[in-house]
Design a protein around this motif. Sequence first.
Motif, PDB file in Angstrom:
ATOM      1  N   LEU A 100      45.231  53.135  38.108  1.00 12.49           N
ATOM      2  CA  LEU A 100      44.364  51.952  37.681  1.00 12.49           C
ATOM      3  C   LEU A 100      43.863  51.929  36.428  1.00 12.49           C
ATOM      4  O   LEU A 100      42.806  51.334  36.113  1.00 12.49           O
ATOM      5  CB  LEU A 100      42.989  51.738  38.968  1.00 12.49           C
ATOM      6  CG  LEU A 100      43.849  51.408  40.247  1.00 12.49           C
ATOM      7  CD1 LEU A 100      42.414  51.490  41.223  1.00 12.49           C
ATOM      8  CD2 LEU A 100      44.390  50.150  40.268  1.00 12.49           C
ATOM      9  N   LEU A 101      44.209  52.942  35.607  1.00 11.04           N
ATOM     10  CA  LEU A 101      43.910  53.104  34.235  1.00 11.04           C
ATOM     11  C   LEU A 101      43.835  51.779  33.434  1.00 11.04           C
ATOM     12  O   LEU A 101      42.760  51.530  32.652  1.00 11.04           O
ATOM     13  CB  LEU A 101      44.669  54.071  33.577  1.00 11.04           C
ATOM     14  CG  LEU A 101      43.785  54.546  31.911  1.00 11.04           C
ATOM     15  CD1 LEU A 101      42.637  55.171  32.430  1.00 11.04           C
ATOM     16  CD2 LEU A 101      44.942  55.528  31.252  1.00 11.04           C
ATOM     17  N   GLY A 102      44.835  51.082  33.534  1.00 10.34           N
ATOM     18  CA  GLY A 102      45.056  49.607  32.805  1.00 10.34           C
ATOM     19  C   GLY A 102      43.797  48.849  33.308  1.00 10.34           C
ATOM     20  O   GLY A 102      43.226  48.179  32.220  1.00 10.34           O
ATOM     21  N   PHE A 103      43.591  48.678  34.663  1.00  7.07           N
ATOM     22  CA  PHE A 103      42.529  47.860  35.190  1.00  7.07           C
ATOM     23  C   PHE A 103      41.218  48.344  34.674  1.00  7.07           C
ATOM     24  O   PHE A 103      40.348  47.603  34.368  1.00  7.07           O
ATOM     25  CB  PHE A 103      42.854  47.874  36.701  1.00  7.07           C
ATOM     26  CG  PHE A 103      41.698  46.956  37.348  1.00  7.07           C
ATOM     27  CD1 PHE A 103      41.585  45.782  37.344  1.00  7.07           C
ATOM     28  CD2 PHE A 103      40.813  47.815  38.039  1.00  7.07           C
ATOM     29  CE1 PHE A 103      40.703  45.111  37.847  1.00  7.07           C
ATOM     30  CE2 PHE A 103      39.547  46.974  38.590  1.00  7.07           C
ATOM     31  CZ  PHE A 103      39.621  45.770  38.573  1.00  7.07           C
ATOM     32  N   LEU A 104      41.111  49.350  34.564  1.00  9.80           N
ATOM     33  CA  LEU A 104      39.685  50.002  34.254  1.00  9.80           C
ATOM     34  C   LEU A 104      39.475  49.917  32.940  1.00  9.80           C
ATOM     35  O   LEU A 104      38.411  49.498  32.175  1.00  9.80           O
ATOM     36  CB  LEU A 104      39.697  51.610  34.247  1.00  9.80           C
ATOM     37  CG  LEU A 104      39.610  52.062  35.993  1.00  9.80           C
ATOM     38  CD1 LEU A 104      39.689  53.663  35.893  1.00  9.80           C
ATOM     39  CD2 LEU A 104      38.579  51.596  36.625  1.00  9.80           C
ATOM     40  N   MET A 105      40.392  50.039  31.795  1.00 12.02           N
ATOM     41  CA  MET A 105      40.467  49.392  30.660  1.00 12.02           C
ATOM     42  C   MET A 105      40.075  47.931  30.236  1.00 12.02           C
ATOM     43  O   MET A 105      39.156  47.817  29.794  1.00 12.02           O
ATOM     44  CB  MET A 105      41.535  49.871  29.655  1.00 12.02           C
ATOM     45  CG  MET A 105      41.514  49.416  28.148  1.00 12.02           C
ATOM     46  SD  MET A 105      40.213  50.401  27.422  1.00 12.02           S
ATOM     47  CE  MET A 105      40.818  51.894  27.334  1.00 12.02           C
ATOM     48  N   GLN A 106      40.640  47.229  31.085  1.00 15.52           N
ATOM     49  CA  GLN A 106      40.252  45.768  31.080  1.00 15.52           C
ATOM     50  C   GLN A 106      38.870  45.438  31.698  1.00 15.52           C
ATOM     51  O   GLN A 106      38.121  44.549  30.891  1.00 15.52           O
ATOM     52  CB  GLN A 106      41.252  45.014  32.146  1.00 15.52           C
ATOM     53  CG  GLN A 106      42.569  44.872  31.589  1.00 15.52           C
ATOM     54  CD  GLN A 106      43.495  44.266  32.486  1.00 15.52           C
ATOM     55  OE1 GLN A 106      43.475  44.420  33.780  1.00 15.52           O
ATOM     56  NE2 GLN A 106      44.598  43.380  32.308  1.00 15.52           N
ATOM     57  N   MET A 107      38.612  46.208  32.510  1.00 14.67           N
ATOM     58  CA  MET A 107      37.099  45.911  33.015  1.00 14.67           C
ATOM     59  C   MET A 107      35.907  46.528  31.908  1.00 14.67           C
ATOM     60  O   MET A 107      34.862  45.984  31.624  1.00 14.67           O
ATOM     61  CB  MET A 107      36.791  46.783  34.296  1.00 14.67           C
ATOM     62  CG  MET A 107      37.388  46.308  35.409  1.00 14.67           C
ATOM     63  SD  MET A 107      36.684  44.762  35.699  1.00 14.67           S
ATOM     64  CE  MET A 107      38.174  43.593  35.322  1.00 14.67           C
ATOM     65  N   THR A 154      47.200  37.673  36.738  1.00 15.22           N
ATOM     66  CA  THR A 154      48.012  38.490  35.396  1.00 15.22           C
ATOM     67  C   THR A 154      49.317  39.238  35.873  1.00 15.22           C
ATOM     68  O   THR A 154      49.393  39.889  36.827  1.00 15.22           O
ATOM     69  CB  THR A 154      47.125  39.548  34.962  1.00 15.22           C
ATOM     70  OG1 THR A 154      45.860  39.182  34.474  1.00 15.22           O
ATOM     71  CG2 THR A 154      47.581  40.178  33.622  1.00 15.22           C
ATOM     72  N   ASP A 155      50.231  38.769  35.185  1.00 12.02           N
ATOM     73  CA  ASP A 155      51.824  39.250  35.360  1.00 12.02           C
ATOM     74  C   ASP A 155      51.920  40.843  35.199  1.00 12.02           C
ATOM     75  O   ASP A 155      51.257  41.300  34.152  1.00 12.02           O
ATOM     76  CB  ASP A 155      52.781  38.745  34.601  1.00 12.02           C
ATOM     77  CG  ASP A 155      54.163  38.831  34.582  1.00 12.02           C
ATOM     78  OD1 ASP A 155      54.167  39.076  36.087  1.00 12.02           O
ATOM     79  OD2 ASP A 155      55.072  38.791  33.778  1.00 12.02           O
ATOM     80  N   GLY A 156      52.465  41.341  36.224  1.00 14.93           N
ATOM     81  CA  GLY A 156      52.414  42.888  36.149  1.00 14.93           C
ATOM     82  C   GLY A 156      51.466  43.399  36.758  1.00 14.93           C
ATOM     83  O   GLY A 156      51.104  44.782  36.666  1.00 14.93           O
ATOM     84  N   HIS A 157      50.285  42.873  37.462  1.00 14.88           N
ATOM     85  CA  HIS A 157      49.335  43.676  38.125  1.00 14.88           C
ATOM     86  C   HIS A 157      49.838  44.414  39.305  1.00 14.88           C
ATOM     87  O   HIS A 157      50.901  44.380  39.827  1.00 14.88           O
ATOM     88  CB  HIS A 157      48.356  42.577  38.837  1.00 14.88           C
ATOM     89  CG  HIS A 157      48.890  41.889  39.852  1.00 14.88           C
ATOM     90  ND1 HIS A 157      48.775  42.366  41.144  1.00 14.88           N
ATOM     91  CD2 HIS A 157      49.332  40.468  39.857  1.00 14.88           C
ATOM     92  CE1 HIS A 157      49.402  41.551  41.932  1.00 14.88           C
ATOM     93  NE2 HIS A 157      49.483  40.028  41.302  1.00 14.88           N
ATOM     94  N   PHE A 158      48.877  45.443  39.547  1.00 16.78           N
ATOM     95  CA  PHE A 158      49.497  46.617  40.566  1.00 16.78           C
ATOM     96  C   PHE A 158      49.931  46.292  41.844  1.00 16.78           C
ATOM     97  O   PHE A 158      50.483  47.190  42.394  1.00 16.78           O
ATOM     98  CB  PHE A 158      48.457  47.486  40.618  1.00 16.78           C
ATOM     99  CG  PHE A 158      47.051  47.378  41.068  1.00 16.78           C
ATOM    100  CD1 PHE A 158      46.695  47.586  42.425  1.00 16.78           C
ATOM    101  CD2 PHE A 158      46.086  46.762  40.298  1.00 16.78           C
ATOM    102  CE1 PHE A 158      45.735  47.205  42.804  1.00 16.78           C
ATOM    103  CE2 PHE A 158      44.782  46.364  40.649  1.00 16.78           C
ATOM    104  CZ  PHE A 158      44.550  46.766  42.252  1.00 16.78           C
ATOM    105  N   MET A 159      49.600  45.097  42.247  1.00 16.75           N
ATOM    106  CA  MET A 159      49.976  44.471  43.669  1.00 16.75           C
ATOM    107  C   MET A 159      50.847  43.380  43.688  1.00 16.75           C
ATOM    108  O   MET A 159      51.235  42.637  44.574  1.00 16.75           O
ATOM    109  CB  MET A 159      48.536  44.201  44.339  1.00 16.75           C
ATOM    110  CG  MET A 159      47.880  45.513  44.767  1.00 16.75           C
ATOM    111  SD  MET A 159      46.578  44.914  46.063  1.00 16.75           S
ATOM    112  CE  MET A 159      47.523  44.733  47.300  1.00 16.75           C
ATOM    113  N   GLN A 160      51.485  43.444  42.411  1.00 20.49           N
ATOM    114  CA  GLN A 160      52.359  42.059  42.464  1.00 20.49           C
ATOM    115  C   GLN A 160      53.535  42.092  43.413  1.00 20.49           C
ATOM    116  O   GLN A 160      53.990  41.254  43.855  1.00 20.49           O
ATOM    117  CB  GLN A 160      52.717  41.888  40.867  1.00 20.49           C
ATOM    118  CG  GLN A 160      53.820  40.674  40.753  1.00 20.49           C
ATOM    119  CD  GLN A 160      54.041  40.376  39.219  1.00 20.49           C
ATOM    120  OE1 GLN A 160      53.446  40.781  38.395  1.00 20.49           O
ATOM    121  NE2 GLN A 160      54.912  39.420  38.883  1.00 20.49           N
ATOM    122  N   ASP A 161      54.164  43.369  43.665  1.00 16.05           N
ATOM    123  CA  ASP A 161      55.161  43.455  44.551  1.00 16.05           C
ATOM    124  C   ASP A 161      54.784  42.786  45.958  1.00 16.05           C
ATOM    125  O   ASP A 161      55.681  42.289  46.721  1.00 16.05           O
ATOM    126  CB  ASP A 161      55.774  44.726  44.762  1.00 16.05           C
ATOM    127  CG  ASP A 161      56.397  45.102  43.269  1.00 16.05           C
ATOM    128  OD1 ASP A 161      56.833  44.374  42.517  1.00 16.05           O
ATOM    129  OD2 ASP A 161      56.541  46.406  42.875  1.00 16.05           O
TER     130      ASP A 161
END
Length: 311
Positions: A57-64, A163-170
Motif C-alpha cells: 500500500l506504499l503508493g496509496f500511503l503516498m497519495q494520502m 483510480t485506474d490500477g488501484h490495488f483492488m481493481q481485479d
Amino acid sequence: MFQRATRCSVRLVERYLPDAYVFVLIFTALAAIAALTIERSSPLELVRYWGTGFWELLGFLMQMLLVLVTGFILAKTPPVKRGLTWLASRCRTPRNAIVMVTLVAMAANWINWGFGLVIGALFAREVARHVRVDYRLLAASAYSGFIVWHGGLSGSIPLTIATDGHFMQDAIGLIPTADTLFAPVNLLIIALLVIAIPLINCAMTPSERDSVLFTPPEDVDAPPLARDASPAERLEHGWLLSVSIGVAGLVYLADHFIGGGLNLNIVNYAFLMLGIVLRRTPARLLAALQEARRRILPGLLRRRVSRAWPR
C-alpha cells in the motif's frame, strides 16, 4: 443538561481514548488473531504474509500524504488567509462564531481533508481574535468539520476505487465517483450533517464565566527580499517561472475535466498546481513545504509522551 453531558464525554475521552497509533497496533493484533483462529494460518505464515504485504500500500500511503501536504500548502496561501480574516470579522457573538467555524471547516473538509484540517485550525485562531468565545469549543468545532471528509472530494476509498490500477481493481473494477461521492444518498447525508453539526456545537456553547478565553498572537509575515540579494535568491523569489508552471498545470486540469473524471491523483495534482499559482514564488512554496514537514511528518507516527508526565 446538554453541557453536563458534554463535560462527562470530555472526561471519558481524555481518560480512555489513546493515540491513533495505539489503534493501529490494536487492529493489527486483532487481524493477526483472526488469521490464526479463523484462517488457521501458522504463526510463521502470518509473519510472512504481514512482512510481504507491508509495502503493497506504499503508493496509496503516498497519495494520502500528498492529500495532507498539498492541502496544507493551499490553506496557507495569502488569498485564503485574507478570506478567512474577512469571514472572521463578520462573527459577532460566541454562538455565531461556533456556527461559522463549523460551517467553514465542513466546507473545507468536503473539498479536501488536508485543506480542511488546516483551514479549520487557522479559522478558529482568526475568530478567537475577533470574538470572546470558549477556545476549547472553538477548536472542537473546527475539527468537527472533519466528519464530512470521506463523503467529499478527497474521500480516500471513493477516489482510490475510481483510480485506474488501484490495488483492488481485479476484484471490484473501477467505480466512478458518480456512484459514490455524488450519489444522492451521500449528498443527502452530507446535507443533514451540515445542518445538524453546527446546531449541536452551538448548543454546547458555555457561558462566558465557564469559557476558556484565548487570543492567539498575530502571524508574522516573512521579510521582503533584500536589495543586495544574489541571483539565486532572486530566482527563488521571482514569480514568473513558478506561476507559468502552475498555469500550465491548470490548463491540463481543464483539458482533463472535459472528458475525464475525478480520482485521487487528479485531486492531489489540482491542489498542488493551485498552491504553486497562489504561492507565486518558489521561496514561498518551499517555505510552506518546510512548515508542512515540521507539522505533519512527526504526527504520522507519534506517541503523545506528554500524557505520561504528571499534571
